[in-house]
Design a protein around this motif. Structure first.
Motif, short mmCIF file in Angstrom:
data_model
loop_
_atom_site.label_atom_id
_atom_site.label_comp_id
_atom_site.label_asym_id
_atom_site.label_seq_id
_atom_site.Cartn_x
_atom_site.Cartn_y
_atom_site.Cartn_z
N LYS A 157 0.76 -1.24 0.00
CA LYS A 157 0.08 -0.02 -0.14
C LYS A 157 0.78 1.30 -0.02
N PRO A 174 3.96 1.89 -1.41
CA PRO A 174 4.36 2.32 -2.79
C PRO A 174 3.60 2.86 -3.73
N ILE A 175 2.54 1.98 -3.53
CA ILE A 175 1.13 2.54 -4.35
C ILE A 175 0.78 3.68 -3.95
N LEU A 178 2.36 6.27 -2.62
CA LEU A 178 3.36 7.14 -2.87
C LEU A 178 3.43 7.60 -4.61
N MET A 179 3.51 6.65 -5.12
CA MET A 179 3.38 6.69 -6.60
C MET A 179 2.26 7.25 -7.17
N PHE A 180 1.08 6.91 -6.84
CA PHE A 180 -0.20 7.74 -7.14
C PHE A 180 -0.35 9.18 -6.51
N ILE A 233 2.43 11.11 -6.11
CA ILE A 233 3.41 11.88 -6.83
C ILE A 233 2.73 12.13 -8.33
N LEU A 234 2.44 11.15 -9.15
CA LEU A 234 1.66 11.19 -10.24
C LEU A 234 0.48 12.03 -10.30
N LEU A 248 1.66 15.69 -9.92
CA LEU A 248 2.19 16.09 -11.22
C LEU A 248 1.30 16.46 -12.20
N MET A 261 -6.29 11.00 -8.81
CA MET A 261 -5.08 10.02 -8.42
C MET A 261 -4.32 10.41 -7.12
N PHE A 301 -6.63 9.03 -4.32
CA PHE A 301 -6.37 7.60 -4.01
C PHE A 301 -5.08 7.39 -3.40
N MET A 314 -4.31 5.44 0.05
CA MET A 314 -3.67 4.25 0.35
C MET A 314 -2.31 4.49 1.30
N VAL A 324 8.41 7.89 -14.10
CA VAL A 324 7.83 7.72 -12.70
C VAL A 324 7.47 6.35 -12.26
N PHE A 356 9.04 3.17 -10.04
CA PHE A 356 8.65 2.49 -8.97
C PHE A 356 8.48 0.87 -9.09
N TRP A 402 -6.12 -9.95 -0.67
CA TRP A 402 -6.32 -8.74 -1.57
C TRP A 402 -5.33 -8.58 -2.40
N LEU A 437 0.18 -3.02 -8.76
CA LEU A 437 0.61 -1.71 -9.11
C LEU A 437 -0.05 -1.68 -10.44
N ILE A 479 -6.80 3.21 -13.84
CA ILE A 479 -6.89 4.80 -13.66
C ILE A 479 -6.51 5.39 -15.19
#
Lengths: 68, 580
Positions: A6, A8-9, A11-13, A15-16, A19, A50, A53, A57, B18, B22, B50, B187, B194
């Motif tokens: 949860k 990395p998911i 953190l990535m979303f 950042i994106l 952006l 995003m 979301f 997370m 990016v 990841f 999950w 991921l 999305i």
């Protein structure tokens, strides 16, 4: 196994999302650019979605790390 | 570049960079946990339900699926949802409730190993070798499709795209093994959803919602010469399956229910180790049972993400002044595989366009990594450990040795996939043909595993012969029939042409039905004629009637498999009736 996915998911979303939100704000006056997306600033909306979301997370990852 | 090509801007490339940072970062973070073969090849059996559930569905959500099914949405309309509802949900529920307790409880590390425990070495060997070849072929074809897409759409160099995608997949699967593949599939699931969601919302808004889509679709469908389809054929699922000629799939209700809903889907979802491996990595027996059920929930809604835009594309293609176009194969015949690419170009500006392209790249890579991680498990445990270097008394030394072999198998798998991709670029039809042939083992394999789990009398000799007999009948059926308009022998009729099917899909359905039936009959008859080599004690935990029933699961009622199964079947029923 080792990491909580949860984090990395989230953190990535985040950042994106950030952006795309910033990019959407910068280009918000560019009506030509958003003609193809029916006049909707799709970068701003997608970015905010995003980001929400991603933060959700991150919150869930933080909550599951807290000692019960 | 073809007319669907476009150029990306700095923001699109930033989104891609990016994402891939990841992907590789997850592999790197998991590297220090890969201490033995169990951690690397089985994810230490530690995945929450999950995570395993989303990976279960993401493995199946490869780019060939995303691009192919959007194209099928344009060609067949909502009839394509049969692959997501009746063609998946009953099989996933059956796998969860009746098969996972044996796969997981038997401590088998792979589907071929279950066959070894239940039957004998030769049945395992046949399945392991066919599966290993099939995964490498699938991985290579996926790699080739990615490189060709990047070349045609973005103008990237074919060889560079191939090597770069292989390097990324190798990077994160080598570092983190199955755990890394599974985490990245989760991921990828989110980025695919999305990344493609804006297209669905924009094309629905453009066409005036679902009712607007139906209204504009009716005259297009009614005027499809030489066919006489009813105006609502593209927006219904079962209504026009009374006869094969009344729907664009060219299959009647029985073919859909028995061919797709039973044989093909159970053969794929219940016995394909690539899929089942995700559930076998779960942290407990309950989590393993819940994995397919959790995966089934998004599976039912994926059609709204990839099939509905395909239907919208058909309207846009026929709408004067929409500006929407697809590459033509021949005058008036479009290449529907590029539908999703053309929709990205139609609606998305820089920024979210990068997100959409990243979603496609992610789906390609999830297909590749899934195949490579399944290959290295089957290679290490079912081929290398069985035939080349069996286990010794040194448990710790063995574990380290097989970890090393698993890592080497990952490198080997990726290198052979690259070779397969180049073969596909030189002999595309032959590679398609080989993949078709190897996938024919699924239906007979399901017959053999099903009989093995639910009939203790089934013997090893009978299972092996039944598996081969079903495979041979599938080959014969394919070699003796052709779909209408088939241009090459790859599509069938390479022995003789005894029967012509209206479409390729009907041929596939009936190939599977014949293969399954033959395999089941041969296995039952030979089981009655041969001696059972295994005692009841040997078969405990492997056969339904000899395994003690699980008590009530020690989890809250809403996390129980039966509760989830009822929820999944209820949603599936409502959707089927809604779009009847």
């Amino acid at each position: 196994m080792g990491i909580d996915i949860k984090f990395p998911i989230g953190l990535m979303f985040s950042i994106l999302g950030l952006l795309l939100t910033i990019f959407g704000l910068i280009t918000s006056s560019d009506t030509v650019m958003y003609t193809r997306s029916l006049g909707i600033n799709v970068n701003l909306w997608s970015g905010m979605g995003m980001l929400t979301f991603g933060l959700l997370m991150l919150f869930l990852a933080w909550r599951s790390k807290k000692p019960k | 570049m073809i007319e669907t090509g476009f150029t990306l801007s700095w923001i699109d490339y930033t989104v891609m960079i990016v994402y891939f940072a990841f992907v590789l970062g997850i592999g790197w973070a998991l590297k220090r946990y890969m201490k033995d073969a169990n951690a690397f090849l089985e994810a230490g059996r530690s995945m929450p339900a999950w995570v395993a559930g989303l990976a279960f569905i993401s493995t199946n959500l490869g780019a060939l699926e995303v691009m192919g099914m959007t194209g099928s949405g344009a060609k067949y309309g909502m009839l394509t949802t049969h692959f997501y509802w009746i063609g998946a949900i009953p099989a996933m529920v059956f796998l969860a409730l009746f098969m996972m307790p044996f796969y997981y409880g038997s401590k088998a590390r792979s589907v071929p190993e279950y066959l070894k425990l239940r039957y004998d070495e030769k049945t395992r060997g046949l399945n392991a070798i066919l599966f290993a070849v099939m995964t490498i072929l699938a991985s290579g074809i996926s790699m080739y499709a990615l490189a060709i897409l990047m070349e045609k759409v973005l103008g990237w160099n074919f060889h560079l795209s191939l090597v770069l995608s292989a390097a990324i997949v190798l990077g994160y699967t080598y570092l983190g093994g199955l755990s890394s593949a599974i985490y990245n599939e989760v991921l990828q699931f989110f980025i695919i959803v999305i990344g493609l969601l804006p297209i669905v919302l924009l094309c629905m808004k453009d066409l005036g919602g679902w009712s607007g889509l139906e209204q504009q679709l009716a005259p297009i469908v009614s005027n499809m010469s030489p066919h006489k389809y009813a105006p609502d054929t593209w927006t219904t699922t079962w209504k026009y399956t009374g006869s094969a000629a009344a729907n664009p799939l060219g299959v009647e209700w029985y073919g859909i229910a028995a061919g797709l809903g039973f044989v093909l889907s159970f053969g794929y979802w219940c016995t394909n180790f690539l899929i089942v491996q995700r559930a076998m990595s779960a942290e407990s027996a309950t989590a393993a049972r819940n994995t397919p059920l959790i995966g089934a929930i998004p599976k039912m809604f994926i059609p709204f993400l990839i099939i509905v835009p395909g239907i919208a594309a058909l309207v846009l293609l026929n709408k004067h002044g929409s500006g929407f176009t697809l590459p033509e194969i021949s005058p008036g015949h479009y290449n529907y595989d590029y539908t999703i690419i053309a929709l990205l170009k139609q609606y998305l500006p820089a920024g979210v366009l990068g997100l959409g392209i990243t979603a496609l790249l992610a789906s390609f890579m999830s297909g590749m990594a899934g195949n490579v991680s399944a290959f290295n498990t089957v290679w290490t445990y079912d081929i290398y450990q069985s035939y080349i270097r069996p286990v010794t008394d040194d448990k710790e030394g063995d574990s380290q040795h097989y970890l090393k072999v698993g890592r080497m198998a990952t490198i080997f798998g990726v290198i052979v996939s690259i070779a397969a991709a180049y073969l596909a670029s030189l002999f595309g039809n032959i590679m398609d043909f080989l993949q078709t042939i190897f996938s024919m083992i699924n239906a007979p394999l399901f017959a053999v595993i099903f009989l093995g789990m639910f009939w203790k009398r089934t013997t090893g000799h009978a299972a092996f012969t039944g598996l081969l007999a079903g495979f041979v009948i599938a080959l014969l059926h394919h070699g003796l029939t052709v779909p209408e308009g088939a241009a090459t022998l790859v599509k069938g009729g390479w022995i003789a042409n005894l029967h012509t099917y209206p479409v390729e899909m009907a041929q596939n359905f009936w190939t599977a039905i014949f293969a399954f039936t033959t395999s089941a009959v041969v296995t039952v008859v030979l089981s009655l004629l041969t001696k059972q080599q295994k005692t009841d004690e040997d078969l405990k935990g492997l056969v339904y009637s000899l395994t003690p029933r699980m008590g009530v699961e020690q989890v809250p009622w809403y996390q129980r498999s039966t509760t989830l199964a009822i929820l999944v079947l209820s949603i599936g029923t409502v959707l089927t009736i809604w779009f009847w």
